[in-house]
Design a protein around this motif. Structure first.
Motif, PDB file in Angstrom:
ATOM      1  N   MET A  99     -24.662 -67.586  15.847  1.00  0.00           N
ATOM      2  CA  MET A  99     -24.215 -66.327  15.286  1.00  0.00           C
ATOM      3  C   MET A  99     -24.276 -66.415  13.760  1.00  0.00           C
ATOM      4  SD  MET A  99     -20.596 -64.407  15.823  1.00  0.00           S
ATOM      5  CE  MET A  99     -20.864 -62.797  16.459  1.00  0.00           C
ATOM      6  N   GLN A 100     -24.848 -65.411  13.115  1.00  0.00           N
ATOM      7  CA  GLN A 100     -24.983 -65.372  11.664  1.00  0.00           C
ATOM      8  C   GLN A 100     -23.656 -64.961  11.017  1.00  0.00           C
ATOM      9  OE1 GLN A 100     -28.076 -64.696   9.552  1.00  0.00           O
ATOM     10  NE2 GLN A 100     -29.469 -65.612  10.999  1.00  0.00           N
ATOM     11  N   PRO A 101     -23.303 -65.579   9.890  1.00  0.00           N
ATOM     12  CA  PRO A 101     -22.091 -65.155   9.189  1.00  0.00           C
ATOM     13  C   PRO A 101     -22.278 -63.778   8.569  1.00  0.00           C
ATOM     14  CG  PRO A 101     -23.246 -66.830   7.926  1.00  0.00           C
ATOM     15  CD  PRO A 101     -23.958 -66.686   9.240  1.00  0.00           C
ATOM     16  N   SER A 102     -21.185 -63.078   8.395  1.00  0.00           N
ATOM     17  CA  SER A 102     -21.233 -61.748   7.801  1.00  0.00           C
ATOM     18  C   SER A 102     -21.636 -61.847   6.340  1.00  0.00           C
ATOM     19  CB  SER A 102     -19.861 -61.082   7.920  1.00  0.00           C
ATOM     20  OG  SER A 102     -19.857 -59.861   7.218  1.00  0.00           O
ATOM     21  N   LEU A 103     -22.551 -61.004   5.917  1.00  0.00           N
ATOM     22  CA  LEU A 103     -22.985 -60.982   4.529  1.00  0.00           C
ATOM     23  C   LEU A 103     -22.222 -59.962   3.703  1.00  0.00           C
ATOM     24  CD1 LEU A 103     -26.843 -61.300   4.990  1.00  0.00           C
ATOM     25  CD2 LEU A 103     -25.216 -63.087   4.403  1.00  0.00           C
ATOM     26  N   GLN A 104     -21.368 -59.184   4.344  1.00  0.00           N
ATOM     27  CA  GLN A 104     -20.592 -58.189   3.625  1.00  0.00           C
ATOM     28  C   GLN A 104     -19.335 -58.832   3.056  1.00  0.00           C
ATOM     29  OE1 GLN A 104     -19.936 -54.716   5.990  1.00  0.00           O
ATOM     30  NE2 GLN A 104     -22.061 -54.137   5.924  1.00  0.00           N
ATOM     31  N   PRO A 105     -19.147 -58.736   1.728  1.00  0.00           N
ATOM     32  CA  PRO A 105     -17.981 -59.372   1.108  1.00  0.00           C
ATOM     33  C   PRO A 105     -16.704 -58.617   1.411  1.00  0.00           C
ATOM     34  CG  PRO A 105     -19.184 -58.108  -0.513  1.00  0.00           C
ATOM     35  CD  PRO A 105     -19.979 -58.053   0.769  1.00  0.00           C
ATOM     36  N   ASP A 106     -15.620 -59.349   1.389  1.00  0.00           N
ATOM     37  CA  ASP A 106     -14.302 -58.745   1.490  1.00  0.00           C
ATOM     38  C   ASP A 106     -13.981 -58.164   0.120  1.00  0.00           C
ATOM     39  OD1 ASP A 106     -11.720 -58.114   2.368  1.00  0.00           O
ATOM     40  OD2 ASP A 106     -10.954 -60.068   1.771  1.00  0.00           O
ATOM     41  N   TYR A 107     -13.392 -56.983   0.082  1.00  0.00           N
ATOM     42  CA  TYR A 107     -13.093 -56.318  -1.184  1.00  0.00           C
ATOM     43  C   TYR A 107     -12.259 -57.202  -2.099  1.00  0.00           C
ATOM     44  CZ  TYR A 107     -11.346 -52.862  -4.505  1.00  0.00           C
ATOM     45  OH  TYR A 107     -11.005 -52.181  -5.653  1.00  0.00           O
ATOM     46  N   ALA A 108     -11.292 -57.919  -1.547  1.00  0.00           N
ATOM     47  CA  ALA A 108     -10.430 -58.780  -2.364  1.00  0.00           C
ATOM     48  C   ALA A 108     -11.239 -59.878  -3.050  1.00  0.00           C
ATOM     49  CB  ALA A 108      -9.335 -59.383  -1.505  1.00  0.00           C
ATOM     50  N   GLU A 109     -12.332 -60.306  -2.437  1.00  0.00           N
ATOM     51  CA  GLU A 109     -13.164 -61.362  -3.007  1.00  0.00           C
ATOM     52  C   GLU A 109     -13.982 -60.889  -4.209  1.00  0.00           C
ATOM     53  OE1 GLU A 109     -15.656 -62.822   0.098  1.00  0.00           O
ATOM     54  OE2 GLU A 109     -13.991 -63.664   1.242  1.00  0.00           O
ATOM     55  N   VAL A 110     -14.335 -59.618  -4.238  1.00  0.00           N
ATOM     56  CA  VAL A 110     -15.220 -59.110  -5.294  1.00  0.00           C
ATOM     57  C   VAL A 110     -14.551 -58.121  -6.239  1.00  0.00           C
ATOM     58  CG1 VAL A 110     -17.295 -59.462  -3.900  1.00  0.00           C
ATOM     59  CG2 VAL A 110     -16.132 -57.247  -3.840  1.00  0.00           C
ATOM     60  N   GLN A 111     -13.335 -57.759  -5.965  1.00  0.00           N
ATOM     61  CA  GLN A 111     -12.660 -56.722  -6.756  1.00  0.00           C
ATOM     62  C   GLN A 111     -12.703 -57.000  -8.256  1.00  0.00           C
ATOM     63  OE1 GLN A 111      -8.607 -56.022  -5.671  1.00  0.00           O
ATOM     64  NE2 GLN A 111      -8.364 -54.315  -7.056  1.00  0.00           N
ATOM     65  N   ALA A 112     -12.387 -58.203  -8.675  1.00  0.00           N
ATOM     66  CA  ALA A 112     -12.347 -58.539 -10.102  1.00  0.00           C
ATOM     67  C   ALA A 112     -13.735 -58.488 -10.743  1.00  0.00           C
ATOM     68  CB  ALA A 112     -11.738 -59.918 -10.291  1.00  0.00           C
ATOM     69  N   LEU A 113     -14.792 -58.540  -9.951  1.00  0.00           N
ATOM     70  CA  LEU A 113     -16.150 -58.517 -10.478  1.00  0.00           C
ATOM     71  C   LEU A 113     -16.685 -57.101 -10.662  1.00  0.00           C
ATOM     72  CD1 LEU A 113     -17.637 -61.310  -8.192  1.00  0.00           C
ATOM     73  CD2 LEU A 113     -16.762 -61.566 -10.533  1.00  0.00           C
ATOM     74  N   LEU A 114     -15.978 -56.123 -10.102  1.00  0.00           N
ATOM     75  CA  LEU A 114     -16.452 -54.748 -10.128  1.00  0.00           C
ATOM     76  C   LEU A 114     -15.994 -54.016 -11.382  1.00  0.00           C
ATOM     77  CD1 LEU A 114     -15.656 -53.848  -6.417  1.00  0.00           C
ATOM     78  CD2 LEU A 114     -17.873 -54.428  -7.395  1.00  0.00           C
ATOM     79  N   PRO A 115     -16.793 -53.058 -11.854  1.00  0.00           N
ATOM     80  CA  PRO A 115     -16.354 -52.234 -12.986  1.00  0.00           C
ATOM     81  C   PRO A 115     -15.082 -51.462 -12.629  1.00  0.00           C
ATOM     82  CG  PRO A 115     -18.676 -51.873 -12.515  1.00  0.00           C
ATOM     83  CD  PRO A 115     -18.122 -52.701 -11.397  1.00  0.00           C
ATOM     84  N   GLU A 116     -14.305 -51.145 -13.640  1.00  0.00           N
ATOM     85  CA  GLU A 116     -13.050 -50.408 -13.435  1.00  0.00           C
ATOM     86  C   GLU A 116     -13.287 -49.099 -12.677  1.00  0.00           C
ATOM     87  OE1 GLU A 116      -9.119 -49.448 -13.339  1.00  0.00           O
ATOM     88  OE2 GLU A 116      -9.957 -51.348 -13.998  1.00  0.00           O
ATOM     89  N   SER A 117     -14.380 -48.399 -13.000  1.00  0.00           N
ATOM     90  CA  SER A 117     -14.660 -47.127 -12.341  1.00  0.00           C
ATOM     91  C   SER A 117     -14.867 -47.314 -10.842  1.00  0.00           C
ATOM     92  CB  SER A 117     -15.880 -46.455 -12.963  1.00  0.00           C
ATOM     93  OG  SER A 117     -17.013 -47.300 -12.872  1.00  0.00           O
ATOM     94  N   VAL A 118     -15.541 -48.397 -10.448  1.00  0.00           N
ATOM     95  CA  VAL A 118     -15.770 -48.674  -9.026  1.00  0.00           C
ATOM     96  C   VAL A 118     -14.445 -49.037  -8.349  1.00  0.00           C
ATOM     97  CG1 VAL A 118     -16.942 -50.197  -7.385  1.00  0.00           C
ATOM     98  CG2 VAL A 118     -18.160 -49.340  -9.383  1.00  0.00           C
ATOM     99  N   GLN A 119     -13.600 -49.774  -9.042  1.00  0.00           N
ATOM    100  CA  GLN A 119     -12.297 -50.117  -8.490  1.00  0.00           C
ATOM    101  C   GLN A 119     -11.457 -48.858  -8.270  1.00  0.00           C
ATOM    102  OE1 GLN A 119     -10.228 -53.346 -10.470  1.00  0.00           O
ATOM    103  NE2 GLN A 119     -12.172 -54.261 -11.066  1.00  0.00           N
TER     104      GLN A 119
END
Length: 55
Positions: free
Chosen positions: A1-21
């Motif tokens: 079974m392949q691992p999920s490639l979709q990140p959890d929001y908590a994992e990427v939140q700090a990397l996103l622009p404020e507008s996207v957050q």
């Protein structure tokens, strides 16, 4: 079974622009991700309701 490639929001939140957050806070991360996948890199205007329709 392949691992999920979709990140959890908590994992990427700090990397996103404020507008996207902010958008993710309003409509949720899955909908924000779909919006970015569809329109990512494409500028589009969002009216503020200051003018009449069609202006």
């Amino acid at each position: 079974m392949q691992p999920s490639l979709q990140p959890d929001y908590a994992e990427v939140q700090a990397l996103l622009p404020e507008s996207v957050q902010q958008i993710a806070g309003l409509i949720g991360f899955p909908a924000t991700e779909a919006l970015i996948r569809h329109f990512g890199g494409v500028p589009f205007r969002i009216g503020k309701g200051l003018r009449g329709a069609g202006e």
